[in-house]
Design a protein around this motif. Sequence first.
Motif, PDB file in Angstrom:
ATOM      1  N   ASP A   1       0.830  -1.203   0.000  1.00 11.98           N
ATOM      2  CA  ASP A   1       0.000   0.000   0.000  1.00 11.98           C
ATOM      3  C   ASP A   1       0.872   1.264   0.000  1.00 11.98           C
ATOM      4  O   ASP A   1       0.607   2.208  -0.760  1.00 11.98           O
ATOM      5  CB  ASP A   1      -0.923   0.006   1.215  1.00 11.98           C
ATOM      6  N   VAL A   2       1.913   1.256   0.814  1.00  9.79           N
ATOM      7  CA  VAL A   2       2.830   2.398   0.883  1.00  9.79           C
ATOM      8  C   VAL A   2       3.535   2.593  -0.457  1.00  9.79           C
ATOM      9  O   VAL A   2       3.687   3.715  -0.950  1.00  9.79           O
ATOM     10  CB  VAL A   2       3.869   2.193   2.013  1.00  9.79           C
ATOM     11  N   LYS A   3       3.967   1.472  -1.069  1.00  3.18           N
ATOM     12  CA  LYS A   3       4.665   1.535  -2.348  1.00  3.18           C
ATOM     13  C   LYS A   3       3.752   2.082  -3.451  1.00  3.18           C
ATOM     14  O   LYS A   3       4.157   2.938  -4.250  1.00  3.18           O
ATOM     15  CB  LYS A   3       5.153   0.134  -2.727  1.00  3.18           C
ATOM     16  N   VAL A   4       2.516   1.593  -3.470  1.00  3.15           N
ATOM     17  CA  VAL A   4       1.553   2.055  -4.480  1.00  3.15           C
ATOM     18  C   VAL A   4       1.260   3.547  -4.297  1.00  3.15           C
ATOM     19  O   VAL A   4       1.214   4.312  -5.271  1.00  3.15           O
ATOM     20  CB  VAL A   4       0.255   1.219  -4.409  1.00  3.15           C
ATOM     21  N   LEU A   5       1.066   3.982  -3.056  1.00  2.00           N
ATOM     22  CA  LEU A   5       0.815   5.404  -2.796  1.00  2.00           C
ATOM     23  C   LEU A   5       1.991   6.266  -3.260  1.00  2.00           C
ATOM     24  O   LEU A   5       1.789   7.359  -3.803  1.00  2.00           O
ATOM     25  CB  LEU A   5       0.562   5.626  -1.302  1.00  2.00           C
ATOM     26  N   LYS A   6       3.199   5.783  -3.053  1.00  2.00           N
ATOM     27  CA  LYS A   6       4.382   6.520  -3.494  1.00  2.00           C
ATOM     28  C   LYS A   6       4.363   6.684  -5.012  1.00  2.00           C
ATOM     29  O   LYS A   6       4.569   7.782  -5.544  1.00  2.00           O
ATOM     30  CB  LYS A   6       5.657   5.792  -3.066  1.00  2.00           C
ATOM     31  N   TRP A   7       4.113   5.588  -5.740  1.00  2.00           N
ATOM     32  CA  TRP A   7       4.074   5.657  -7.204  1.00  2.00           C
ATOM     33  C   TRP A   7       2.987   6.628  -7.695  1.00  2.00           C
ATOM     34  O   TRP A   7       3.203   7.397  -8.623  1.00  2.00           O
ATOM     35  CB  TRP A   7       3.825   4.274  -7.778  1.00  2.00           C
ATOM     36  N   ILE A   8       1.817   6.572  -7.042  1.00  2.00           N
ATOM     37  CA  ILE A   8       0.716   7.453  -7.452  1.00  2.00           C
ATOM     38  C   ILE A   8       1.064   8.916  -7.180  1.00  2.00           C
ATOM     39  O   ILE A   8       0.876   9.786  -8.039  1.00  2.00           O
ATOM     40  CB  ILE A   8      -0.588   7.097  -6.703  1.00  2.00           C
ATOM     41  N   ASN A   9       1.544   9.201  -5.995  1.00  2.00           N
ATOM     42  CA  ASN A   9       1.836  10.586  -5.608  1.00  2.00           C
ATOM     43  C   ASN A   9       2.962  11.202  -6.431  1.00  2.00           C
ATOM     44  O   ASN A   9       3.069  12.431  -6.517  1.00  2.00           O
ATOM     45  CB  ASN A   9       2.171  10.658  -4.113  1.00  2.00           C
ATOM     46  N   GLU A  10       3.779  10.356  -7.011  1.00  2.00           N
ATOM     47  CA  GLU A  10       4.865  10.865  -7.855  1.00  2.00           C
ATOM     48  C   GLU A  10       4.368  11.368  -9.203  1.00  2.00           C
ATOM     49  O   GLU A  10       5.102  12.060  -9.911  1.00  2.00           O
ATOM     50  CB  GLU A  10       5.930   9.786  -8.048  1.00  2.00           C
TER      51      GLU A  10
ATOM     52  N   LEU B   1       4.861   7.438 -16.872  1.00  2.00           N
ATOM     53  CA  LEU B   1       4.542   6.189 -17.559  1.00  2.00           C
ATOM     54  C   LEU B   1       5.313   5.024 -16.952  1.00  2.00           C
ATOM     55  O   LEU B   1       4.784   3.910 -16.832  1.00  2.00           O
ATOM     56  CB  LEU B   1       4.838   6.317 -19.056  1.00  2.00           C
ATOM     57  N   ALA B   2       6.559   5.265 -16.548  1.00  2.00           N
ATOM     58  CA  ALA B   2       7.345   4.211 -15.891  1.00  2.00           C
ATOM     59  C   ALA B   2       6.658   3.759 -14.606  1.00  2.00           C
ATOM     60  O   ALA B   2       6.590   2.552 -14.308  1.00  2.00           O
ATOM     61  CB  ALA B   2       8.758   4.722 -15.596  1.00  2.00           C
ATOM     62  N   ASN B   3       6.122   4.707 -13.839  1.00  2.00           N
ATOM     63  CA  ASN B   3       5.378   4.352 -12.617  1.00  2.00           C
ATOM     64  C   ASN B   3       4.108   3.574 -12.945  1.00  2.00           C
ATOM     65  O   ASN B   3       3.728   2.640 -12.230  1.00  2.00           O
ATOM     66  CB  ASN B   3       5.028   5.613 -11.829  1.00  2.00           C
ATOM     67  N   MET B   4       3.448   3.969 -14.036  1.00  2.00           N
ATOM     68  CA  MET B   4       2.234   3.257 -14.426  1.00  2.00           C
ATOM     69  C   MET B   4       2.541   1.797 -14.755  1.00  2.00           C
ATOM     70  O   MET B   4       1.745   0.895 -14.449  1.00  2.00           O
ATOM     71  CB  MET B   4       1.583   3.948 -15.620  1.00  2.00           C
ATOM     72  N   PHE B   5       3.687   1.564 -15.374  1.00  2.00           N
ATOM     73  CA  PHE B   5       4.063   0.187 -15.701  1.00  2.00           C
ATOM     74  C   PHE B   5       4.471  -0.596 -14.452  1.00  2.00           C
ATOM     75  O   PHE B   5       4.438  -1.831 -14.447  1.00  2.00           O
ATOM     76  CB  PHE B   5       5.171   0.171 -16.746  1.00  2.00           C
ATOM     77  N   GLU B   6       4.858   0.102 -13.390  1.00  2.00           N
ATOM     78  CA  GLU B   6       5.081  -0.559 -12.095  1.00  2.00           C
ATOM     79  C   GLU B   6       3.742  -0.928 -11.454  1.00  2.00           C
ATOM     80  O   GLU B   6       3.613  -1.960 -10.777  1.00  2.00           O
ATOM     81  CB  GLU B   6       5.856   0.381 -11.154  1.00  2.00           C
TER      82      GLU B   6
END
Length: 495
Positions: free
Chosen positions: A366-375, A390-395
């Motif tokens: 959950d923390v990792k996903v929130l980090k990717w979204i907030n970036e 886009l790189a975060n979206m592929f993560e």
Amino acid sequence: MPLKVYNSYTRTKEVFTSITPGHAGMYVCGPTVSGESHLGHARPYITFDFIYRYLTYKGYKVRYVRNITDAGHFEEEGKEGEDKVSKKAILEKLEPMELVQKYTNLFHWAMLQFNCVEPSIEPTATGHIVEQITMIEKIINEGYAYEVIGSVYFDLKKYAATHDYGKLSGRVIDDLLETTRELDGQEEKRDKADFALWKSAAPEHIMRWKSPWGDGFPGWHIECSAMATKYLGAEFDIHGGGMDLQFPHHESEIAQSTICNHHTPARYWIHNNMITINGKKMGKSYNNVIKLTELFTGNHPLLTQAFAPMTVRFFILQSHYRSPVDFSSEALVASEKALKRLWEAYEVLKKLPVSMDQEPADASLDVKVLKWINEFDEFMDDDFSTAKILANMFELAPVINGIKDGHIAANALAGTTLVLLQQQFKIYLEDVFGLTHSTGADDNTLQGIMQLLIDIRKEAKTKKDYATSDKIRKQLTTLGIELKDEKDGSMSWNK
């Protein structure tokens, strides 16, 4: 965090602060409609489309001005100069405005395929001759322009003596004076580097207007200065365009506007880099141009297949706008597959059930996903870094698919995290990046492409250019599309 943009004028990233709070004025140099747009032209218009969209997302009311150059973009190869529109009209045996309408329509059609937002104002050079003449008169009165035999030139050496000429492009005036080519008609200038504000029209020149200096036509640079000033004021927020316009076009705009309006025109100069093929800029001089109609139909030796407009848009978004992008058919194939994977994950995401009071069963994920979204916002605020988003979206895509397939628990993420993920994917993929669900040519796109090819084939047959006519028909046959000549002279097709 505040939006930071790279200002080509200062060569630094700067916090974007608009002149009028809550409002942003952006001028982008539009096409010269003397021919069909190619892949290299697509990059600036897609770039400034997502910049416009992001400014809107940030809450700005944006006035987006993008001009049409329908006269005056000439190369000074002779005393009178050579207007690109006028020259092409003669070659195609069309009236200049007939040619302009043809290629303006084609440009608008291409922008529609790319899902580009229409500009707030789209002025034409020929519609603003009065404003250009007025600006030239002011520059003459200020002592920075002179008239010779019906032509008016900007006194660049005088300007450079008291102003920081070359700051945008990095050109040095002394070097410029030494390296400027000797061309026919240069003897009427005071210095080789002086550029034309107005050119005297020879008797055979088709496009001409009356002016205080006689019949003639405007120079390329003065057009944008006049139109930007009229619709955005003496100073506005953003001036955009491709890096190839930094010199001489934008450098000349700065000089003209500074003298006429006593102010440098734009606070922030934003330039996108080029699309190259084997390291060379795409352009007619290199004989490596891929027209947009060729790109959408696959009818070009460098292409292995047809590519949908959204694939091309995604291809451009995958690199930072200031980085060069080297084109290959293989790269577009990879973009097509990547966009398909990403959009499939987005479709899955939209259908995932959400419970707002759900606590995360996997706190670390959950923390990792929130980090990717907030970036997402963080990266876009850092000079529009679309590639990083886009790189975060592929993560995030494997997480989404994992929840769907049961490899990741349905309650692994907090309900609020899942809602935020759905919202941000929608905002960025659709609203900011301007992508749509189509990864292949949909019916409307195909209809438009086929009508365009039919029109081109009809024109070829009228000119007895049977080689082109037959090539279009044979290429369509290889794609499984039959083109049929009807008895009444019309053409039909089926697949």
